[in-house]
Design a protein around this motif. Structure first.
Motif, PDB file in Angstrom:
ATOM      1  N   ALA A 315       0.866  -1.136   0.020  1.00 59.86           N
ATOM      2  CA  ALA A 315       0.154  -0.064   0.028  1.00 59.86           C
ATOM      3  C   ALA A 315       0.888   1.323  -0.024  1.00 59.86           C
ATOM      4  O   ALA A 315       1.562   1.309   0.788  1.00 59.86           O
ATOM      5  CB  ALA A 315      -0.914   0.090   1.429  1.00 59.86           C
ATOM      6  N   VAL A 316       0.876   2.166  -1.013  1.00 58.91           N
ATOM      7  CA  VAL A 316       1.751   3.352  -0.999  1.00 58.91           C
ATOM      8  C   VAL A 316       0.968   4.417  -1.585  1.00 58.91           C
ATOM      9  O   VAL A 316      -0.188   4.301  -2.179  1.00 58.91           O
ATOM     10  CB  VAL A 316       2.619   2.828  -2.005  1.00 58.91           C
ATOM     11  CG1 VAL A 316       3.588   1.767  -1.956  1.00 58.91           C
ATOM     12  CG2 VAL A 316       1.921   2.757  -3.565  1.00 58.91           C
ATOM     13  N   ASP A 317       1.258   5.752  -1.464  1.00 58.95           N
ATOM     14  CA  ASP A 317       0.716   6.823  -2.017  1.00 58.95           C
ATOM     15  C   ASP A 317       1.895   7.125  -3.105  1.00 58.95           C
ATOM     16  O   ASP A 317       2.991   7.771  -2.603  1.00 58.95           O
ATOM     17  CB  ASP A 317       0.755   8.019  -1.269  1.00 58.95           C
ATOM     18  CG  ASP A 317       0.117   9.225  -1.844  1.00 58.95           C
ATOM     19  OD1 ASP A 317       0.523   9.355  -3.066  1.00 58.95           O
ATOM     20  OD2 ASP A 317      -0.501   9.991  -1.155  1.00 58.95           O
ATOM     21  N   PRO A 318       1.661   6.749  -4.223  1.00 59.74           N
ATOM     22  CA  PRO A 318       2.845   6.930  -5.395  1.00 59.74           C
ATOM     23  C   PRO A 318       3.317   8.234  -5.630  1.00 59.74           C
ATOM     24  O   PRO A 318       4.243   8.361  -6.223  1.00 59.74           O
ATOM     25  CB  PRO A 318       2.163   5.918  -6.535  1.00 59.74           C
ATOM     26  CG  PRO A 318       0.598   6.274  -6.359  1.00 59.74           C
ATOM     27  CD  PRO A 318       0.305   6.040  -4.976  1.00 59.74           C
ATOM     28  N   PHE A 319       2.149   9.163  -5.399  1.00 61.62           N
ATOM     29  CA  PHE A 319       2.727  10.620  -5.715  1.00 61.62           C
ATOM     30  C   PHE A 319       3.538  11.090  -4.797  1.00 61.62           C
ATOM     31  O   PHE A 319       4.375  11.732  -5.155  1.00 61.62           O
ATOM     32  CB  PHE A 319       1.359  11.435  -6.166  1.00 61.62           C
ATOM     33  CG  PHE A 319       1.668  12.890  -6.540  1.00 61.62           C
ATOM     34  CD1 PHE A 319       2.270  13.180  -7.986  1.00 61.62           C
ATOM     35  CD2 PHE A 319       1.533  13.895  -6.000  1.00 61.62           C
ATOM     36  CE1 PHE A 319       2.577  14.291  -8.240  1.00 61.62           C
ATOM     37  CE2 PHE A 319       1.819  15.283  -6.157  1.00 61.62           C
ATOM     38  CZ  PHE A 319       2.336  15.313  -7.697  1.00 61.62           C
ATOM     39  N   ARG A 320       2.841  10.705  -3.643  1.00 65.19           N
ATOM     40  CA  ARG A 320       3.743  11.179  -2.399  1.00 65.19           C
ATOM     41  C   ARG A 320       5.143  10.739  -2.144  1.00 65.19           C
ATOM     42  O   ARG A 320       6.123  11.167  -1.745  1.00 65.19           O
ATOM     43  CB  ARG A 320       2.863  11.317  -1.144  1.00 65.19           C
ATOM     44  CG  ARG A 320       3.283  12.147   0.138  1.00 65.19           C
ATOM     45  CD  ARG A 320       2.016  12.027   0.939  1.00 65.19           C
ATOM     46  NE  ARG A 320       2.177  13.005   2.348  1.00 65.19           N
ATOM     47  CZ  ARG A 320       1.496  13.187   3.089  1.00 65.19           C
ATOM     48  NH1 ARG A 320       0.160  12.811   3.037  1.00 65.19           N
ATOM     49  NH2 ARG A 320       1.517  13.982   4.072  1.00 65.19           N
ATOM     50  N   HIS A 321       4.975   9.419  -2.134  1.00 64.39           N
ATOM     51  CA  HIS A 321       6.278   8.574  -1.696  1.00 64.39           C
ATOM     52  C   HIS A 321       7.057   7.756  -2.886  1.00 64.39           C
ATOM     53  O   HIS A 321       7.936   6.986  -2.562  1.00 64.39           O
ATOM     54  CB  HIS A 321       5.983   7.604  -0.433  1.00 64.39           C
ATOM     55  CG  HIS A 321       5.130   8.092   0.468  1.00 64.39           C
ATOM     56  ND1 HIS A 321       3.978   7.629   1.249  1.00 64.39           N
ATOM     57  CD2 HIS A 321       5.565   9.300   1.343  1.00 64.39           C
ATOM     58  CE1 HIS A 321       3.668   8.623   2.132  1.00 64.39           C
ATOM     59  NE2 HIS A 321       4.560   9.624   2.215  1.00 64.39           N
ATOM     60  N   GLY A 322       6.187   7.739  -3.939  1.00 67.02           N
ATOM     61  CA  GLY A 322       6.638   7.022  -5.097  1.00 67.02           C
ATOM     62  C   GLY A 322       6.133   5.598  -5.324  1.00 67.02           C
ATOM     63  O   GLY A 322       5.610   5.109  -4.343  1.00 67.02           O
ATOM     64  N   ALA A 323       6.114   5.129  -6.491  1.00 67.71           N
ATOM     65  CA  ALA A 323       5.644   3.936  -6.888  1.00 67.71           C
ATOM     66  C   ALA A 323       6.590   2.605  -7.064  1.00 67.71           C
ATOM     67  O   ALA A 323       6.253   1.827  -7.495  1.00 67.71           O
ATOM     68  CB  ALA A 323       4.728   4.136  -8.227  1.00 67.71           C
ATOM     69  N   GLU A 324       7.717   2.727  -6.478  1.00 63.26           N
ATOM     70  CA  GLU A 324       8.557   1.852  -6.591  1.00 63.26           C
ATOM     71  C   GLU A 324       8.275   0.278  -6.084  1.00 63.26           C
ATOM     72  O   GLU A 324       8.410  -0.720  -6.852  1.00 63.26           O
ATOM     73  CB  GLU A 324      10.027   1.965  -5.681  1.00 63.26           C
ATOM     74  CG  GLU A 324      10.876   3.297  -6.346  1.00 63.26           C
ATOM     75  CD  GLU A 324      10.132   4.588  -6.023  1.00 63.26           C
ATOM     76  OE1 GLU A 324      10.423   5.351  -6.963  1.00 63.26           O
ATOM     77  OE2 GLU A 324       9.400   4.562  -5.176  1.00 63.26           O
ATOM     78  N   ARG A 325       7.419   0.415  -5.071  1.00 63.41           N
ATOM     79  CA  ARG A 325       6.916  -1.091  -4.720  1.00 63.41           C
ATOM     80  C   ARG A 325       5.898  -1.599  -5.503  1.00 63.41           C
ATOM     81  O   ARG A 325       5.977  -2.884  -5.765  1.00 63.41           O
ATOM     82  CB  ARG A 325       6.486  -0.759  -3.039  1.00 63.41           C
ATOM     83  CG  ARG A 325       7.386  -0.436  -2.132  1.00 63.41           C
ATOM     84  CD  ARG A 325       6.814  -0.305  -0.675  1.00 63.41           C
ATOM     85  NE  ARG A 325       6.410  -1.657  -0.285  1.00 63.41           N
ATOM     86  CZ  ARG A 325       5.354  -1.876   0.479  1.00 63.41           C
ATOM     87  NH1 ARG A 325       4.773  -0.908   1.016  1.00 63.41           N
ATOM     88  NH2 ARG A 325       5.094  -3.088   1.154  1.00 63.41           N
ATOM     89  N   LEU A 326       5.298  -0.575  -6.040  1.00 61.35           N
ATOM     90  CA  LEU A 326       4.156  -1.294  -7.087  1.00 61.35           C
ATOM     91  C   LEU A 326       4.950  -1.810  -8.270  1.00 61.35           C
ATOM     92  O   LEU A 326       4.766  -2.811  -8.742  1.00 61.35           O
ATOM     93  CB  LEU A 326       3.317  -0.295  -7.528  1.00 61.35           C
ATOM     94  CG  LEU A 326       2.353   0.346  -6.517  1.00 61.35           C
ATOM     95  CD1 LEU A 326       1.429   1.501  -7.063  1.00 61.35           C
ATOM     96  CD2 LEU A 326       1.416  -0.805  -5.972  1.00 61.35           C
ATOM     97  N   ALA A 327       6.250  -1.002  -8.746  1.00 60.88           N
ATOM     98  CA  ALA A 327       6.734  -1.637 -10.045  1.00 60.88           C
ATOM     99  C   ALA A 327       7.410  -2.996  -9.668  1.00 60.88           C
ATOM    100  O   ALA A 327       7.400  -3.777 -10.482  1.00 60.88           O
ATOM    101  CB  ALA A 327       7.961  -0.426 -10.286  1.00 60.88           C
ATOM    102  N   GLU A 328       7.993  -3.015  -8.302  1.00 61.67           N
ATOM    103  CA  GLU A 328       8.680  -4.482  -7.876  1.00 61.67           C
ATOM    104  C   GLU A 328       7.496  -5.262  -7.960  1.00 61.67           C
ATOM    105  O   GLU A 328       7.760  -6.678  -8.374  1.00 61.67           O
ATOM    106  CB  GLU A 328       8.983  -4.137  -6.472  1.00 61.67           C
ATOM    107  CG  GLU A 328      10.217  -3.192  -6.171  1.00 61.67           C
ATOM    108  CD  GLU A 328      10.677  -2.923  -4.727  1.00 61.67           C
ATOM    109  OE1 GLU A 328      10.003  -3.871  -3.821  1.00 61.67           O
ATOM    110  OE2 GLU A 328      11.537  -2.158  -4.489  1.00 61.67           O
TER     111      GLU A 328
END
Length: 333
Positions: A315-328
């Motif tokens: 669970a991430v906020d991709p704009f605030r913290h980045g989307a790296e974990r989703l990419a992984e």
């Protein structure tokens, strides 16, 4: 081609979400926007300098972009004086509204008189096929939301950036007016005749390399009674291999529907995955994107931790913290 840079027209937007087109351009293509134009009563602010038409033109602006996505997508009579003045000063106009610039006789006449161009990005330029359902090579990921305007486009753009930084093959596929204005290409899905919507997404995401990802911009919500049709067309036409659930946790009710509550993320997960597996039995939900813009950093971190524990997904906020974990998560598929 739409000439840049832009002056972003916010008009008399009733709230911040109504200016999501302008906000998206400012956030993802800041070099293309010199300022914002707000009328009396405007309740939106995308964080750019307020400029008159003359000031923006002196700063290099060439196109006045209607950055307001009001309910129904119409050109307000209150805007007309500004739009006609802009044409007379030498601006082109660009809009993604359902109400086309080219259907407004006074705007067409002013554009012709002053030799200017009207750009309607919500006009389909391709005769799309009816969806065939045939499996295509390559991979696809789609953002699906609990509501409209929860961050599906931001999730897709941030994910595309993160994937490229990791050396992955990725293409952002725009399906709405803001995405098209940001990238210059895409399918204006909600302007496509219903029978051809799923086919337009098949067209948008054709056969590709086996390790290439199409990152498809989501639209609407399966639980939004006004706009659920576009979401289903994306799910079946896109044949996604992966879904990302998008949610904005501070909503009191569904966007524009005060009598409808925002559904639980688990409900969206279950319904979207069931429908996705009609076209792609291998589809999986790989993560959750949370729009935490109305939370403090501490509140955001705590909420993301809670969601991750409950959903069992990154669970991430991709704009605030980045989307790296989703990419992984996609890289691991």
């Amino acid at each position: 081609m739409i000439q840049t840079p832009y002056l972003l027209f916010l008009g008399d937007a009733p709230d911040q979400l109504a200016a999501k087109v302008a906000q998206g351009i400012k956030d993802w293509r800041p070099d293309n926007a010199v300022g914002q134009f707000r009328m009396d009563g405007c309740k939106a602010d995308v964080g750019l300098e307020d400029m008159t038409l003359a000031q923006a033109q002196a700063a290099g602006a060439k196109t006045l972009v209607i950055g307001v996505a009001n309910r129904g997508g119409f050109i307000s009579k209150a805007w007309k004086a500004v739009l006609i003045e802009a044409l007379a000063m030498g601006y082109d106009l660009a809009s993604g509204l359902h109400n086309l610039l080219s259907e407004e006789e006074d705007l067409v006449a002013a554009a012709q008189e002053h030799g200017r161009t009207l750009h309607d990005v919500r006009i389909p330029t391709v005769e799309y096929p009816i969806a065939s359902g045939v499996k295509r090579s390559g991979k696809r990921v789609l953002a699906v939301g609990t509501d409209c305007s929860v961050g599906k486009m931001y999730t897709a753009l941030a994910l595309d950036n993160a994937m490229r930084e990791r050396g992955m093959k990725s293409t952002f596929r725009a399906t709405g007016q803001t995405g098209i204005l940001i990238t210059g290409d895409g399918v204006p899905l909600d302007a496509v005749v219903a029978d051809f919507m799923a086919g337009s997404i098949e067209y948008l995401t054709p056969d590709n390399d086996s390790d290439h990802w199409d990152v498809i911009e989501g639209q609407g919500s399966l639980f939004h009674v006004s706009y659920s049709g576009v979401t289903l067309a994306l799910i079946h036409g896109g044949q996604p291999d992966a879904l990302i659930i998008c949610h904005e946790p501070t909503r009191a009710h569904m966007r524009g529907l005060p009598d409808y509550q925002v559904p639980e993320m688990a409900a969206i997960r279950d319904v979207a995955l069931t429908l996705a597996r009609v076209a792609n039995p291998s589809c999986e939900v790989i993560g959750v994107s949370i729009n935490t813009q109305h939370m403090t950093e501490a509140e955001a971190r705590a909420y993301l931790t809670k969601v991750e524990e409950e959903m069992g997904l990154p669970a991430v906020d991709p704009f605030r913290h980045g989307a790296e974990r989703l990419a992984e998560a996609l890289e691991a598929m």
